[in-house]
Design a protein around this motif. Structure first.
Motif, PDB file in Angstrom:
ATOM      1  N   LYS A 176       0.825  -1.206   0.000  1.00 17.36           N
ATOM      2  CA  LYS A 176       0.000   0.000   0.000  1.00 17.36           C
ATOM      3  C   LYS A 176       0.862   1.259   0.000  1.00 17.36           C
ATOM      4  N   THR A 177       1.957   1.219   0.740  1.00 19.09           N
ATOM      5  CA  THR A 177       2.865   2.372   0.778  1.00 19.09           C
ATOM      6  C   THR A 177       3.477   2.618  -0.598  1.00 19.09           C
ATOM      7  N   HIS A 178       3.938   1.551  -1.256  1.00 19.92           N
ATOM      8  CA  HIS A 178       4.488   1.693  -2.607  1.00 19.92           C
ATOM      9  C   HIS A 178       3.417   2.206  -3.565  1.00 19.92           C
ATOM     10  N   ALA A 179       2.192   1.714  -3.389  1.00 17.16           N
ATOM     11  CA  ALA A 179       1.101   2.133  -4.267  1.00 17.16           C
ATOM     12  C   ALA A 179       0.821   3.623  -4.119  1.00 17.16           C
ATOM     13  N   ARG A 180       0.779   4.111  -2.881  1.00 15.37           N
ATOM     14  CA  ARG A 180       0.540   5.537  -2.654  1.00 15.37           C
ATOM     15  C   ARG A 180       1.626   6.393  -3.309  1.00 15.37           C
ATOM     16  N   ARG A 181       2.873   5.930  -3.194  1.00 15.68           N
ATOM     17  CA  ARG A 181       3.986   6.681  -3.788  1.00 15.68           C
ATOM     18  C   ARG A 181       3.905   6.716  -5.308  1.00 15.68           C
ATOM     19  N   LEU A 182       3.584   5.563  -5.909  1.00 12.74           N
ATOM     20  CA  LEU A 182       3.531   5.564  -7.372  1.00 12.74           C
ATOM     21  C   LEU A 182       2.311   6.332  -7.879  1.00 12.74           C
ATOM     22  N   PHE A 183       1.201   6.311  -7.128  1.00 12.09           N
ATOM     23  CA  PHE A 183       0.045   7.130  -7.506  1.00 12.09           C
ATOM     24  C   PHE A 183       0.438   8.606  -7.552  1.00 12.09           C
ATOM     25  N   LYS A 184       1.184   9.040  -6.516  1.00 11.30           N
ATOM     26  CA  LYS A 184       1.598  10.444  -6.439  1.00 11.30           C
ATOM     27  C   LYS A 184       2.523  10.803  -7.601  1.00 11.30           C
ATOM     28  N   LYS A 185       3.469   9.929  -7.902  1.00 12.80           N
ATOM     29  CA  LYS A 185       4.411  10.191  -8.985  1.00 12.80           C
ATOM     30  C   LYS A 185       3.713  10.230 -10.345  1.00 12.80           C
ATOM     31  N   LEU A 186       2.749   9.342 -10.542  1.00 10.56           N
ATOM     32  CA  LEU A 186       2.032   9.275 -11.818  1.00 10.56           C
ATOM     33  C   LEU A 186       0.949  10.343 -11.938  1.00 10.56           C
ATOM     34  N   GLY A 187       0.514  10.880 -10.789  1.00  8.90           N
ATOM     35  CA  GLY A 187      -0.628  11.787 -10.807  1.00  8.90           C
ATOM     36  C   GLY A 187      -1.918  11.021 -10.990  1.00  8.90           C
ATOM     37  N   ALA A 188      -1.946   9.789 -10.471  1.00  7.34           N
ATOM     38  CA  ALA A 188      -3.104   8.899 -10.647  1.00  7.34           C
ATOM     39  C   ALA A 188      -4.037   8.994  -9.449  1.00  7.34           C
ATOM     40  N   SER A 189      -5.331   8.868  -9.724  1.00  7.38           N
ATOM     41  CA  SER A 189      -6.325   8.966  -8.651  1.00  7.38           C
ATOM     42  C   SER A 189      -6.660   7.616  -8.040  1.00  7.38           C
ATOM     43  N   ASP A 190      -6.395   6.525  -8.761  1.00  7.62           N
ATOM     44  CA  ASP A 190      -6.691   5.199  -8.232  1.00  7.62           C
ATOM     45  C   ASP A 190      -5.935   4.155  -9.040  1.00  7.62           C
ATOM     46  N   ARG A 191      -6.169   2.876  -8.735  1.00  3.29           N
ATOM     47  CA  ARG A 191      -5.451   1.780  -9.395  1.00  3.29           C
ATOM     48  C   ARG A 191      -5.691   1.766 -10.900  1.00  3.29           C
ATOM     49  N   ALA A 192      -6.953   1.865 -11.297  1.00  2.00           N
ATOM     50  CA  ALA A 192      -7.265   1.800 -12.725  1.00  2.00           C
ATOM     51  C   ALA A 192      -6.588   2.927 -13.491  1.00  2.00           C
ATOM     52  N   HIS A 193      -6.597   4.122 -12.893  1.00  2.00           N
ATOM     53  CA  HIS A 193      -5.961   5.272 -13.527  1.00  2.00           C
ATOM     54  C   HIS A 193      -4.452   5.046 -13.628  1.00  2.00           C
ATOM     55  N   ALA A 194      -3.846   4.509 -12.568  1.00  2.55           N
ATOM     56  CA  ALA A 194      -2.403   4.246 -12.568  1.00  2.55           C
ATOM     57  C   ALA A 194      -2.030   3.240 -13.648  1.00  2.55           C
ATOM     58  N   VAL A 195      -2.835   2.184 -13.774  1.00  2.00           N
ATOM     59  CA  VAL A 195      -2.553   1.167 -14.797  1.00  2.00           C
ATOM     60  C   VAL A 195      -2.676   1.765 -16.195  1.00  2.00           C
ATOM     61  N   ALA A 196      -3.723   2.565 -16.419  1.00  2.00           N
ATOM     62  CA  ALA A 196      -3.893   3.194 -17.728  1.00  2.00           C
ATOM     63  C   ALA A 196      -2.690   4.068 -18.074  1.00  2.00           C
ATOM     64  N   LEU A 197      -2.235   4.862 -17.109  1.00  2.08           N
ATOM     65  CA  LEU A 197      -1.062   5.709 -17.323  1.00  2.08           C
ATOM     66  C   LEU A 197       0.189   4.867 -17.543  1.00  2.08           C
ATOM     67  N   GLY A 198       0.291   3.775 -16.798  1.00  2.00           N
ATOM     68  CA  GLY A 198       1.445   2.892 -16.951  1.00  2.00           C
ATOM     69  C   GLY A 198       1.561   2.333 -18.352  1.00  2.00           C
ATOM     70  N   PHE A 199       0.423   1.944 -18.929  1.00  2.00           N
ATOM     71  CA  PHE A 199       0.429   1.437 -20.303  1.00  2.00           C
ATOM     72  C   PHE A 199       0.768   2.538 -21.295  1.00  2.00           C
ATOM     73  N   ARG A 200       0.186   3.720 -21.097  1.00  5.41           N
ATOM     74  CA  ARG A 200       0.426   4.817 -22.045  1.00  5.41           C
ATOM     75  C   ARG A 200       1.889   5.251 -22.059  1.00  5.41           C
ATOM     76  N   TRP A 201       2.539   5.161 -20.887  1.00  5.17           N
ATOM     77  CA  TRP A 201       3.939   5.563 -20.793  1.00  5.17           C
ATOM     78  C   TRP A 201       4.896   4.402 -21.071  1.00  5.17           C
ATOM     79  N   GLY A 202       4.359   3.203 -21.238  1.00  2.00           N
ATOM     80  CA  GLY A 202       5.221   2.064 -21.494  1.00  2.00           C
ATOM     81  C   GLY A 202       5.916   1.528 -20.250  1.00  2.00           C
ATOM     82  N   LEU A 203       5.385   1.851 -19.071  1.00  2.00           N
ATOM     83  CA  LEU A 203       5.978   1.367 -17.824  1.00  2.00           C
ATOM     84  C   LEU A 203       5.626  -0.089 -17.563  1.00  2.00           C
ATOM     85  N   VAL A 204       4.470  -0.512 -18.070  1.00  2.00           N
ATOM     86  CA  VAL A 204       4.062  -1.923 -17.992  1.00  2.00           C
ATOM     87  C   VAL A 204       3.575  -2.342 -19.366  1.00  2.00           C
ATOM     88  N   ARG A 205       3.609  -3.627 -19.638  1.00  2.84           N
ATOM     89  CA  ARG A 205       3.218  -4.141 -20.957  1.00  2.84           C
ATOM     90  C   ARG A 205       2.351  -5.377 -20.800  1.00  2.84           C
TER      91      ARG A 205
END
Length: 205
Positions: A176-205
């Motif tokens: 949860k701590t790692h998740a909060r940090r990556l949300f802040k870095k990505l500017g994501a509001s929740d898990r789904a938003h973070a995943v969408a951003l991750g795909f768009r930036w090529g951070l996950v595939r």
């Protein structure tokens, strides 16, 4: 185990999506329909856990189908399938009650991750404003630590914080701590938003 109904007037799109969605963990059956009218006829009999519906179809279009379906059953979960330029149709569909949308040119991994998220969380929603922000993500992606990327990858596969923790030998609180940090870095509001951003930036595939 979950069932999914894919509705698109293109046989090629239906089959391509069926093959991809069938590989999502926990999906037991994937049915297909060629029209909104067919979805409404079959709903009370099949009651799928999730519907993937084309926005633009001959006859009863996706937006009107969503309206009628949710009037019949407000608990129905629908994700719209659309072309990147059709923001207006998606906005109307989401306003009518659809949970979110996927571009038809989304990667197989993004499709699987979105479906997994929608099935895992009954309250899951991805509003158009969020995906527009993700699509416009430009410049260099934020610098995530190796552990934050591992957590994001776990999210992209629809895993819970507890499941990610077991996989990485971490406590759920640490995840949860790692998740909060990556949300802040990505500017994501929740898990789904973070995943969408991750795909768009090529951070996950």
């Amino acid at each position: 185990m979950s069932t999914i109904l894919i509705c698109d007037d293109s046989p090629l799109v239906r089959e391509t999506l069926r093959r991809a969605v069938a590989t999502v963990p926990g999906v037991e059956r994937v049915a297909i329909a060629a029209s909104g009218e067919e979805v409404l006829r079959r709903w009370n009999i099949e009651r799928p856990d999730l519907v993937l519906m084309d926005v633009r179809m001959p006859g009863l279009g996706g937006v009107e189908t969503v309206r009628r379906l949710l009037a019949t059953d407000p608990s129905a979960r629908v994700i719209m399938l659309t072309m990147p330029e059709d923001q207006e149709g998606v906005a109307v569909a989401v306003a009518a009650g659809a949970r979110g949308y996927l571009h038809k040119d989304a990667s197989r991994a993004e499709l699987r991750a979105t479906v997994a998220q929608a099935l895992a969380d009954p309250a899951w929603r991805l509003a158009p404003r969020r995906l527009r922000a993700a699509e416009k993500a430009a410049g260099s992606p934020p610098a995530l630590t190796a552990r934050e990327i591992q957590v994001l990858e776990g999210m992209s596969h629809g895993r819970s914080n507890a499941e990610i923790g077991r996989e990485l030998f971490l406590s759920e609180d640490t995840v949860k701590t790692h998740a909060r940090r990556l949300f802040k870095k990505l500017g994501a509001s929740d898990r789904a938003h973070a995943v969408a951003l991750g795909f768009r930036w090529g951070l996950v595939r």
